[in-house]
Design an enzyme around this catalytic site. Structure first.
Site, mmCIF file in Angstrom:
data_model
loop_
_atom_site.group_PDB
_atom_site.id
_atom_site.type_symbol
_atom_site.label_atom_id
_atom_site.label_comp_id
_atom_site.label_asym_id
_atom_site.label_seq_id
_atom_site.Cartn_x
_atom_site.Cartn_y
_atom_site.Cartn_z
ATOM 1 N N GLU A 133 -3.296 0.093 -9.106
ATOM 2 C CA GLU A 133 -2.180 1.026 -9.235
ATOM 3 C C GLU A 133 -0.955 0.235 -9.680
ATOM 4 O O GLU A 133 -0.543 -0.710 -9.011
ATOM 5 C CB GLU A 133 -1.874 1.691 -7.889
ATOM 6 N N HIS A 176 -0.841 -2.742 -7.041
ATOM 7 C CA HIS A 176 -1.652 -2.454 -5.860
ATOM 8 C C HIS A 176 -3.133 -2.588 -6.182
ATOM 9 O O HIS A 176 -3.751 -1.710 -6.780
ATOM 10 C CB HIS A 176 -1.333 -1.038 -5.352
ATOM 11 N N SER A 218 0.812 -1.208 0.000
ATOM 12 C CA SER A 218 0.000 0.000 0.000
ATOM 13 C C SER A 218 0.848 1.261 0.000
ATOM 14 O O SER A 218 0.348 2.345 -0.321
ATOM 15 C CB SER A 218 -0.904 0.021 1.246
ATOM 16 N N ASN A 233 -3.178 6.038 -1.422
ATOM 17 C CA ASN A 233 -3.043 6.206 0.020
ATOM 18 C C ASN A 233 -2.444 7.543 0.427
ATOM 19 O O ASN A 233 -2.630 7.992 1.564
ATOM 20 C CB ASN A 233 -2.257 5.043 0.618
#
Length: 281
Positions: free
Chosen positions: A151, A139, A118, A189
């Site tokens: 991602e 991701h 993450s 994130n």
């Protein structure tokens, strides 16, 4: 790429294995815990039943999908034939570095090594291997069989060939790959975690209670889930770990985890997976 190894059979690992198997790939699901693998198989079967009820897949596909997933408690055996390895172990830098060093020595030379991290630097992970040009971030979002975004994170040394192959592979899974560069938190994130942290500060400072904060964000900002409930589903320990990476990477105090979040993690109130977080499950 046809043979996929997934390292880690938790929520993300089982979801990634499920998705690859659903789209016709042979999957080796690897975990040091046999009990975790048994639980993952049950979870995948249950989620397939849910997909059947929603008419996403046909009932006749269920056993074929499950049959494409083999389980291993021995990492060496689980990765020895892989074309792609997707690591979905705990969000701990040292664990990941050690794991990538190990799998780099055990898998074929052509294998691409991907991490579902993450927030941890792909460049740093790649440096633990002898094939940095073949290391990339992949991701996925939770729940993996449902969420469209992947991602695709390029490390400093990640080759264009590796990036193109992983992007094409994500599209084969019915996902929408978005290429991003390797900075703390990437895109998802870096934006999401400060919002969650601010929601926790809003509770910590007594501005409003849990349900009020989540209701404002759901009804006022059209979020499908409030930030505190989302934190519970992600895992409060994971949220804290990502914020610590952001804080360390940027050196900005705005990324420091709220004291309430830190205390909840210390107390074992980790969200849905522990039965208690901002809500009770």
């Amino acid at each position: 790429m046809q043979r996929i190894s997934v390292i880690g059979s938790g929520t993300m690992g089982s979801g990634i294995a499920h998705t690859f198997a659903q789209y016709g790939f042979d999957v080796a699901l690897v975990d040091i815990s046999a009990a975790a693998l048994t639980k993952a198989q049950a979870t995948i079967a249950s989620n397939l039943d849910r997909q059947i009820k929603k008419e996403i897949i046909a009932e006749t596909e269920r056993e074929d999908i499950l049959g494409r997933i083999s389980t291993y408690t021995d990492v060496d055996k689980g990765v020895r034939a892989a074309d792609l390895i997707v690591e979905a172990a705990t969000e701990n830098e040292q664990v990941k570095l050690s794991l990538f060093e190990q799998i780099d020595k055990r898998c074929p030379q052509h294998t691409i090594l991907a991490s579902n991290t993450s927030s941890i630097s792909i460049t740093k992970i790649a440096a633990a291997t002898q094939r940095p040009e073949q290391v990339i971030g992949m991701h996925f979002m939770n729940p993996v069989p449902v969420m469209k975004l992947v991602e695709v994170i390029k490390g400093y040394s990640t080759s264009n060939d590796t990036t193109n192959k992983v992007t094409a592979l994500a599209m084969q899974l019915g996902k929408v790959p978005v290429e991003v560069n390797d900075y703390p938190g990437f895109v998802a994130n870096r934006i999401l975690m400060p919002m969650i942290n601010e929601a926790i500060y809003t509770l910590y400072e007594g501005v409003a209670d849990v349900e009020a904060i989540d209701t404002v964000m759901k009804l006022g900002m059209a979020h499908p889930m409030g930030p505190l409930q989302l934190a519970d589903f992600i895992g409060l320990d994971v949220c804290q770990a990502i914020l610590q990476v952001l804080h360390g990477g940027f050196g900005n105090p705005k990324y420091a985890p709220c004291p309430l979040l830190v205390n909840m993690v210390i107390a074992g109130k980790l969200g849905k997976k522990s039965g208690q977080g901002f809500y009770t499950y």
